[in-house]
Design an enzyme around this catalytic site. Structure first.
Site, PDB file in Angstrom:
ATOM      1  N   LYS A  51      36.986  20.791  62.039  1.00 45.41           N
ATOM      2  CA  LYS A  51      35.909  19.917  61.570  1.00 45.41           C
ATOM      3  C   LYS A  51      34.562  20.610  61.712  1.00 45.41           C
ATOM      4  O   LYS A  51      33.731  20.579  60.817  1.00 45.41           O
ATOM      5  CB  LYS A  51      35.937  18.648  62.417  1.00 45.41           C
ATOM      6  CG  LYS A  51      34.974  17.646  61.936  1.00 45.41           C
ATOM      7  CD  LYS A  51      35.531  16.265  61.944  1.00 45.41           C
ATOM      8  CE  LYS A  51      36.478  16.017  60.818  1.00 45.41           C
ATOM      9  NZ  LYS A  51      36.882  14.642  60.714  1.00 45.41           N
TER      10      LYS A  51
ATOM     11  N   LYS B  35      32.701  29.136  72.628  1.00 48.46           N
ATOM     12  CA  LYS B  35      31.739  28.023  72.631  1.00 48.46           C
ATOM     13  C   LYS B  35      30.364  28.493  73.099  1.00 48.46           C
ATOM     14  O   LYS B  35      29.336  28.067  72.574  1.00 48.46           O
ATOM     15  CB  LYS B  35      32.230  26.879  73.533  1.00 48.46           C
ATOM     16  CG  LYS B  35      33.442  26.161  72.972  1.00 48.46           C
ATOM     17  CD  LYS B  35      33.051  25.050  72.027  1.00 48.46           C
ATOM     18  CE  LYS B  35      34.048  24.755  70.928  1.00 48.46           C
ATOM     19  NZ  LYS B  35      35.282  24.150  71.333  1.00 48.46           N
TER      20      LYS B  35
ATOM     21  N   LYS C  85      40.619  29.141  61.562  1.00 45.06           N
ATOM     22  CA  LYS C  85      41.533  27.991  61.661  1.00 45.06           C
ATOM     23  C   LYS C  85      40.828  26.741  61.136  1.00 45.06           C
ATOM     24  O   LYS C  85      39.589  26.636  61.224  1.00 45.06           O
ATOM     25  CB  LYS C  85      42.022  27.808  63.097  1.00 45.06           C
ATOM     26  CG  LYS C  85      40.969  27.283  64.025  1.00 45.06           C
ATOM     27  CD  LYS C  85      41.576  26.699  65.298  1.00 45.06           C
ATOM     28  CE  LYS C  85      40.481  25.942  66.025  1.00 45.06           C
ATOM     29  NZ  LYS C  85      40.802  25.165  67.146  1.00 45.06           N
TER      30      LYS C  85
END
Ligand code: AMP
Ligand code: TRP
Length: 324
Positions: A195, A112, A192
């Site tokens: 969204k 992140k 993977k």
């Protein structure tokens, strides 16, 4: 007494096949044998969201998917994380027993921080501590999640263990529970399904849009011509056939290896199987969408039931830590 299960998902709106096969399936299946608590983790979402204007709509859409997939508010507690603020107090208390080094090593934190270098906020570092608080405030023993959550679960066990050592036995060490499809690849065939990466197939799409989406999937990159033999073991479409088309999956592998079936036909077959499998889900979803007040009531009732458990655990923790 039944063992307790807890799981959560960030309110990303409509759920995709990764959420559905990696987590939701287990959530639904565990409802009869366990005491289940399922949470829409809106505070966790704030660690990556700068624009929160669609948060309420995303919570609503996700709840529709959950109910239509078979989560039953008579059997399970369904609620929104911020509606039970006790968890944020427990998060602060657990942060005192969590060495910073443990958090900086977590792979999702590093990922992140790379994706949003302009917003490496304090909440992002503490993300797994809040996740631990989510789980242990309900004293959950099992946590059905996708494979990507395993490092967080490992940390949750370490934090629970450390708290227990310091202040006396309080929390069970939670165990992850994976489905047979714990990691679904996205349409790019590399990352993977997610969204954020825009490589997903939402389960609530119309049949036509499902076909369009599936047709864009990358399959075996080595198979350039229809006559080239394929390698089903590396193909994400083949893996999805394993779930949606189990009776034909072995035959399809042979036909792919011997180039008797092309990727276009294989994808069309899969899209049709997805559509027939999800038809009842989509019908139920439309019925729930016609009852917005019911959705609100489910979440309000869930928060009340969750809070009763959470406040009891929080009192116990405060007592053990000498705060009362
Ligand atoms: P998220 O939408 O990332 O909050 O994830 C909600 C749940 O779905 C978590 O248990 C994840 O591990 C699971 N999940 C998300 N994406 C995938 C995927 N591509 N494959 C399998 N499970 C997934
Ligand atoms: N981190 C999880 C995800 O991204 C969401 C989550 C928050 C969670 N709290 C949890 C999952 C507690 C399981 C248990 O999907």
């Amino acid at each position: 007494m039944k063992h307790r299960v807890f799981s959560g998902a960030r309110p990303t709106g409509r759920q995709h096949l990764g959420n559905y096969l990696g987590a939701l399936q287990n959530w639904v299946n565990m409802q009869d044998d366990y005491d289940c608590v399922y949470c829409i983790v809106d505070i966790h979402a704030l660690t990556t969201l700068e624009d929160t204007s669609s948060l309420q709509k995303d919570i609503y859409e996700m709840t529709l998917d959950w109910l239509a997939a078979g989560l039953d508010p008579k059997k399970s507690i369904l609620f929104v994380q911020s509606h039970v603020p006790e968890v944020m107090v427990l998060h602060t208390l657990l942060s005192m027993v969590t060495p910073l080094g443990w958090l900086l090593r977590v792979p999702t934190f590093k990922e992140k921080a790379k994706i949003q270098p302009q917003n490496v906020n304090y909440g992002l570092v503490g993300y797994p501590v809040l996740q631990t608080a989510d789980i242990v405030i309900y004293k959950a023993e099992f946590v059905p999640v996708g494979e990507d959550q395993l490092p967080h679960l490992e940390l949750a066990r370490e934090i629970a263990r450390r708290f227990n050592n310091l202040f006396g036995d309080t929390f069970p060490e939670p165990q992850a529970k994976l489905t047979l499809f714990p990691s679904i690849l996205g349409l790019d065939g590399k990352e993977k399904m997610s969204k954020q990466l825009k490589n997903d197939i939402e389960i609530a799409l119309s049949p036509e849009d499902t076909i369009k989406r599936v047709m864009t999937a990358v399959t075996d990159p080595a198979r350039q011509y229809r006559s080239d033999p394929g390698h089903p073991e590396i193909c994400n479409i083949y893996r999805l056939q394993g779930y949606f088309n189990p009776s034909q999956v072995d035959a399809l592998a042979d036909q792919c290896r011997s180039a008797k079936i092309g990727c276009v036909d294989c994808k069309m077959l899969l899209a049709q199987k997805i559509n027939s499998n999800l038809e009842p889900f989509r019908e139920r979803r439309a019925a729930f969408a016609a009852k917005p007040q019911y959705i609100k009531d489910v979440l309000a009732d869930g928060a009340q039931r969750a809070q009763a458990i959470a406040s009891e655990t929080l009192s116990e923790v405060k007592q053990k830590m000498g705060l009362i």
